[in-house]
Design a protein around this motif. Structure first.
Motif, PDB file in Angstrom:
ATOM      1  N   GLU A 193       0.808  -1.219   0.000  1.00 12.22           N
ATOM      2  CA  GLU A 193       0.000   0.000   0.000  1.00 12.22           C
ATOM      3  C   GLU A 193       0.844   1.273   0.000  1.00 12.22           C
ATOM      4  OE1 GLU A 193       0.124  -1.221   4.448  1.00 12.22           O
ATOM      5  OE2 GLU A 193       0.153  -2.186   2.472  1.00 12.22           O
ATOM      6  N   LYS A 194       2.124   1.128   0.360  1.00 17.14           N
ATOM      7  CA  LYS A 194       3.028   2.274   0.374  1.00 17.14           C
ATOM      8  C   LYS A 194       4.094   2.185  -0.711  1.00 17.14           C
ATOM      9  CE  LYS A 194       4.257   3.960   4.351  1.00 17.14           C
ATOM     10  NZ  LYS A 194       4.916   4.098   5.670  1.00 17.14           N
ATOM     11  N   ASN A 195       4.040   1.110  -1.526  1.00 16.35           N
ATOM     12  CA  ASN A 195       5.062   0.874  -2.554  1.00 16.35           C
ATOM     13  C   ASN A 195       6.461   0.861  -1.960  1.00 16.35           C
ATOM     14  OD1 ASN A 195       3.505   0.522  -4.903  1.00 16.35           O
ATOM     15  ND2 ASN A 195       3.234   2.725  -5.122  1.00 16.35           N
ATOM     16  N   GLU A 196       6.583   0.260  -0.779  1.00 18.35           N
ATOM     17  CA  GLU A 196       7.863   0.232  -0.082  1.00 18.35           C
ATOM     18  C   GLU A 196       8.384  -1.191   0.072  1.00 18.35           C
ATOM     19  OE1 GLU A 196       7.486   4.182   2.816  1.00 18.35           O
ATOM     20  OE2 GLU A 196       7.316   2.163   3.660  1.00 18.35           O
ATOM     21  N   LEU A 197       9.693  -1.320  -0.099  1.00 26.30           N
ATOM     22  CA  LEU A 197      10.382  -2.572   0.154  1.00 26.30           C
ATOM     23  C   LEU A 197      11.361  -2.333   1.298  1.00 26.30           C
ATOM     24  CD1 LEU A 197      10.720  -5.510  -0.882  1.00 26.30           C
ATOM     25  CD2 LEU A 197      12.584  -4.675  -2.336  1.00 26.30           C
ATOM     26  N   TRP A 198      11.102  -3.009   2.430  1.00 23.77           N
ATOM     27  CA  TRP A 198      11.984  -2.913   3.589  1.00 23.77           C
ATOM     28  C   TRP A 198      12.974  -4.066   3.519  1.00 23.77           C
ATOM     29  CZ3 TRP A 198       9.704  -0.973   8.798  1.00 23.77           C
ATOM     30  CH2 TRP A 198       8.787   0.076   8.567  1.00 23.77           C
ATOM     31  N   ILE A 199      14.267  -3.746   3.562  1.00 23.59           N
ATOM     32  CA  ILE A 199      15.310  -4.752   3.398  1.00 23.59           C
ATOM     33  C   ILE A 199      16.285  -4.687   4.564  1.00 23.59           C
ATOM     34  CG2 ILE A 199      17.148  -5.613   1.907  1.00 23.59           C
ATOM     35  CD1 ILE A 199      15.764  -4.349  -0.467  1.00 23.59           C
ATOM     36  N   GLY A 200      16.629  -5.860   5.097  1.00 21.27           N
ATOM     37  CA  GLY A 200      17.607  -5.936   6.172  1.00 21.27           C
ATOM     38  C   GLY A 200      18.951  -6.397   5.655  1.00 21.27           C
ATOM     39  N   GLY A 201      19.767  -6.968   6.541  1.00 24.49           N
ATOM     40  CA  GLY A 201      21.076  -7.459   6.121  1.00 24.49           C
ATOM     41  C   GLY A 201      21.963  -7.851   7.276  1.00 24.49           C
ATOM     42  N   HIS A 202      23.067  -8.514   6.927  1.00 26.79           N
ATOM     43  CA  HIS A 202      24.044  -8.959   7.918  1.00 26.79           C
ATOM     44  C   HIS A 202      25.168  -7.950   8.120  1.00 26.79           C
ATOM     45  CE1 HIS A 202      22.304 -12.956   6.975  1.00 26.79           C
ATOM     46  NE2 HIS A 202      22.623 -13.231   8.219  1.00 26.79           N
ATOM     47  N   GLY A 203      25.525  -7.213   7.068  1.00 26.34           N
ATOM     48  CA  GLY A 203      26.776  -6.475   7.078  1.00 26.34           C
ATOM     49  C   GLY A 203      27.911  -7.411   6.702  1.00 26.34           C
ATOM     50  N   GLN A 204      29.130  -6.909   6.846  1.00 27.11           N
ATOM     51  CA  GLN A 204      30.288  -7.727   6.476  1.00 27.11           C
ATOM     52  C   GLN A 204      31.440  -7.428   7.409  1.00 27.11           C
ATOM     53  OE1 GLN A 204      31.782  -7.157   2.474  1.00 27.11           O
ATOM     54  NE2 GLN A 204      32.540  -9.242   2.388  1.00 27.11           N
ATOM     55  N   GLY A 205      32.066  -8.497   7.912  1.00 23.73           N
ATOM     56  CA  GLY A 205      33.203  -8.327   8.804  1.00 23.73           C
ATOM     57  C   GLY A 205      32.818  -7.551  10.051  1.00 23.73           C
ATOM     58  N   THR A 206      33.587  -6.506  10.340  1.00 25.85           N
ATOM     59  CA  THR A 206      33.302  -5.677  11.516  1.00 25.85           C
ATOM     60  C   THR A 206      32.206  -4.650  11.244  1.00 25.85           C
ATOM     61  OG1 THR A 206      35.084  -4.152  10.896  1.00 25.85           O
ATOM     62  CG2 THR A 206      35.635  -5.947  12.425  1.00 25.85           C
ATOM     63  N   ASN A 207      31.817  -4.496   9.979  1.00 25.51           N
ATOM     64  CA  ASN A 207      30.752  -3.546   9.624  1.00 25.51           C
ATOM     65  C   ASN A 207      29.393  -4.254   9.702  1.00 25.51           C
ATOM     66  OD1 ASN A 207      32.584  -1.397   9.011  1.00 25.51           O
ATOM     67  ND2 ASN A 207      33.009  -2.401   7.044  1.00 25.51           N
ATOM     68  N   VAL A 208      28.910  -4.399  10.917  1.00 21.91           N
ATOM     69  CA  VAL A 208      27.662  -5.109  11.150  1.00 21.91           C
ATOM     70  C   VAL A 208      26.483  -4.214  10.774  1.00 21.91           C
ATOM     71  CG1 VAL A 208      26.205  -6.195  12.898  1.00 21.91           C
ATOM     72  CG2 VAL A 208      28.681  -6.504  12.970  1.00 21.91           C
ATOM     73  N   GLU A 209      25.510  -4.789  10.021  1.00 21.44           N
ATOM     74  CA  GLU A 209      24.329  -4.023   9.636  1.00 21.44           C
ATOM     75  C   GLU A 209      23.391  -3.857  10.832  1.00 21.44           C
ATOM     76  OE1 GLU A 209      22.483  -1.604   8.062  1.00 21.44           O
ATOM     77  OE2 GLU A 209      23.368  -2.621   6.301  1.00 21.44           O
ATOM     78  N   SER A 210      22.966  -2.629  11.075  1.00 21.62           N
ATOM     79  CA  SER A 210      22.039  -2.363  12.175  1.00 21.62           C
ATOM     80  C   SER A 210      20.808  -1.590  11.730  1.00 21.62           C
ATOM     81  CB  SER A 210      22.748  -1.588  13.299  1.00 21.62           C
ATOM     82  OG  SER A 210      23.651  -2.436  13.992  1.00 21.62           O
ATOM     83  N   ASN A 211      20.662  -1.398  10.421  1.00 23.86           N
ATOM     84  CA  ASN A 211      19.539  -0.622   9.904  1.00 23.86           C
ATOM     85  C   ASN A 211      18.693  -1.423   8.925  1.00 23.86           C
ATOM     86  OD1 ASN A 211      19.930   2.019  11.114  1.00 23.86           O
ATOM     87  ND2 ASN A 211      21.766   2.172   9.844  1.00 23.86           N
ATOM     88  N   ILE A 212      17.393  -1.135   8.959  1.00 21.20           N
ATOM     89  CA  ILE A 212      16.504  -1.532   7.875  1.00 21.20           C
ATOM     90  C   ILE A 212      16.549  -0.411   6.841  1.00 21.20           C
ATOM     91  CG2 ILE A 212      14.131  -2.073   7.223  1.00 21.20           C
ATOM     92  CD1 ILE A 212      13.685  -2.716  10.248  1.00 21.20           C
ATOM     93  N   HIS A 213      16.673  -0.779   5.578  1.00 20.43           N
ATOM     94  CA  HIS A 213      16.671   0.206   4.493  1.00 20.43           C
ATOM     95  C   HIS A 213      15.328   0.126   3.774  1.00 20.43           C
ATOM     96  CE1 HIS A 213      20.908  -0.363   5.367  1.00 20.43           C
ATOM     97  NE2 HIS A 213      21.191   0.731   4.679  1.00 20.43           N
ATOM     98  N   VAL A 214      14.706   1.265   3.586  1.00 23.45           N
ATOM     99  CA  VAL A 214      13.392   1.327   2.948  1.00 23.45           C
ATOM    100  C   VAL A 214      13.546   1.952   1.560  1.00 23.45           C
ATOM    101  CG1 VAL A 214      11.028   2.191   3.110  1.00 23.45           C
ATOM    102  CG2 VAL A 214      12.287   1.562   5.195  1.00 23.45           C
ATOM    103  N   TYR A 215      13.082   1.200   0.538  1.00 21.03           N
ATOM    104  CA  TYR A 215      13.198   1.658  -0.840  1.00 21.03           C
ATOM    105  C   TYR A 215      11.810   1.827  -1.458  1.00 21.03           C
ATOM    106  CZ  TYR A 215      18.056   0.128  -0.389  1.00 21.03           C
ATOM    107  OH  TYR A 215      19.365  -0.037   0.034  1.00 21.03           O
TER     108      TYR A 215
END
Length: 319
Positions: A193-215
Motif C-alpha cells: 500500500e506504500k510501494n515500499e520494500l523494507w530490506i535488512g542485512g548482515h553487514g560484512q566483517g566488523t561492519n555489522v548491519e544495524s539498519n533496515i533500508h526502505v526503498y
C-alpha cells in the motif's frame, strides 16, 4: 550357484526399493508448525493450536529448507550441497520423488500462480518449475541470490554478493530493470500500500548491519532507514505492525509502518526465523533448539517448545 546369484540380485533390488525411509504419518487435520533442523537433520512437527511437539522425523540427507505445496500435504526439501530436491507426503509419511536440480539451491517459493521458484547460487539463477517438476524457465540474477519475495506480478530477488536488486516480471517471465541497494542485503518485506520494500542485512566483517533500508519500488530510491540492531534479517507483518528479527542481538522489534519502534524483546539464542500463525508470532532459536510463541500485542513469551537441534526454517500449515 545360479540360484544364489539370483537371490542376491533380488535382495539388492529390494534394498534399493526400500532405500527411501518411510516415516510416521502426519494427521491431515492438524494445523502445523514445521521446523527444519540442520544440526541433527531432523524435522519437528508442532501442533500449532496446542503449541506442542508431537512428532519428529530423522532425515537421511542434510536438508536446509523446504516448502509446502498448495495441497497442504506435499513437502519439498532442498539443501545447498544436494543434487536433488526431494518430495515427501506428510499424510502417508512416504518419499514421493526427486527432481534433478544440481547443487546450489538455497531458497524456494511457491508463487500465487502455483509455480515454484528456486534461488540457485551455483548458477546465479531464479529457476521456475511446475508443481510436477518440469523446469519451465530460468532467469539470471546477480551474485548469490537468496531472499525471494513476490509482489503484484513481480518477483524481487536479493543477491547477497551484489548491490543490485533483481526484479522479474512474473507474467512475462522476463527480467526488468533493478535498482541499487545496500551491500550484504538479506531478508525483506513488501508494504504494497506504500510501494515500499523494507530490506535488512548482515553487514560484512566488523561492519555489522544495524539498519533496515526502505526503498520506493517505483523509483528505486532509498527513502528511509530504521535502526534495529544488530543484523535485521527477517520480517513478518501482522495487522498494522511489522516484526523485525535481528539475530545478531537476539532481538525482536515491533514497529509501526512508519518506522516507529513500539516494543522490543530479547528472544532465543541466535534466532533466524519468524512466522505468523493465527495471532501468534513464532520465533526459531537456532542455538536454543526451541521455538517461541509470542503474543504480538505485548511481546510476552507465551510458550517455549523444544525441537530438534538447530531450527533454521519454519513452515506453517493452516487447515
Amino acid at each position: 550357484m545360479k540360484k544364489v546369484v539370483k537371490l542376491f540380485i533380488i535382495l539388492l533390488l529390494l534394498l534399493a526399493a526400500c532405500s527411501k525411509e518411510d516415516y510416521i504419518p502426519i494427521p491431515v487435520d492438524k494445523d502445523l508448525i514445521m521446523t527444519i533442523n540442520i544440526k541433527d537433520s531432523t524435522i519437528s512437527f508442532i501442533d500449532a493450536a496446542e503449541r506442542d511437539r508431537f512428532l519428529q522425523w530423522k532425515m537421511e540427507k542434510a536438508y536446509s529448507g523446504g516448502i509446502l505445496f498448495p495441497d497442504g500435504d506435499t513437502l519439498l526439501l532442498y539443501g545447498h550441497q544436494l543434487e536433488t530436491v526431494d518430495l515427501y507426503s506428510l499424510s502417508s509419511g512416504s518419499y514421493l520423488t526427486s527432481w534433478e536440480t544440481g547443487t546450489g539451491i538455497v531458497n524456494a517459493l511457491v508463487t500465487s500462480g502455483k509455480e515454484i521458484v528456486f534461488a540457485d547460487q551455483q548458477r546465479n539463477l531464479a529457476r521456475f518449475f511446475s508443481l510436477k517438476g518440469e523446469e519451465l524457465t530460468s532467469i539470471s540474477t546477480k551474485a548469490k541470490p537468496y531472499t525471494i519475495l513476490e509482489g503484484e506480478n513481480k518477483l524481487f530477488v536479493l543477491n547477497t554478493s551484489d548491490e543490485v536488486l533483481t526484479i522479474i516480471n512474473l507474467k512475462e517471465k522476463v527480467k526488468q530493470e533493478g535498482f541499487q541497494i545496500h551491500s550484504n542485503a538479506a531478508g525483506a518485506v513488501l508494504i504494497e500500500e506504500k510501494n515500499e520494500l523494507w530490506i535488512g542485512g548482515h553487514g560484512q566483517g566488523t561492519n555489522v548491519e544495524s539498519n533496515i533500508h526502505v526503498y520506493d519500488i517505483t523509483t528505486g530510491n532509498l527513502t528511509n532507514t530504521y535502526y534495529t540492531p544488530m543484523m535485521p534479517i527477517n520480517f513478518e507483518e501482522w495487522e498494522n505492525h511489522l516484526f523485525v528479527l535481528s539475530h545478531g542481538s537476539n532481538m525482536l522489534y515491533k514497529l509501526t509502518k512508519t518506522g516507529e519502534r513500539v516494543q522490543s524483546i530479547q528472544i532465543g539464542a541466535n534466532p533466524f526465523e519468524i512466522v505468523v500463525y493465527d495471532n501468534d508470532i513464532i520465533i526459531a532459536g537456532y542455538d536454543s533448539d526451541a521455538i517461541y510463541f509470542i503474543n504480538p500485542i505485548n511481546l510476552a513469551i507465551e510458550q517455549k517448545v523444544n525441537v530438534g537441534q538447530g531450527p533454521f526454517q519454519l513452515i506453517v500449515r493452516e487447515r
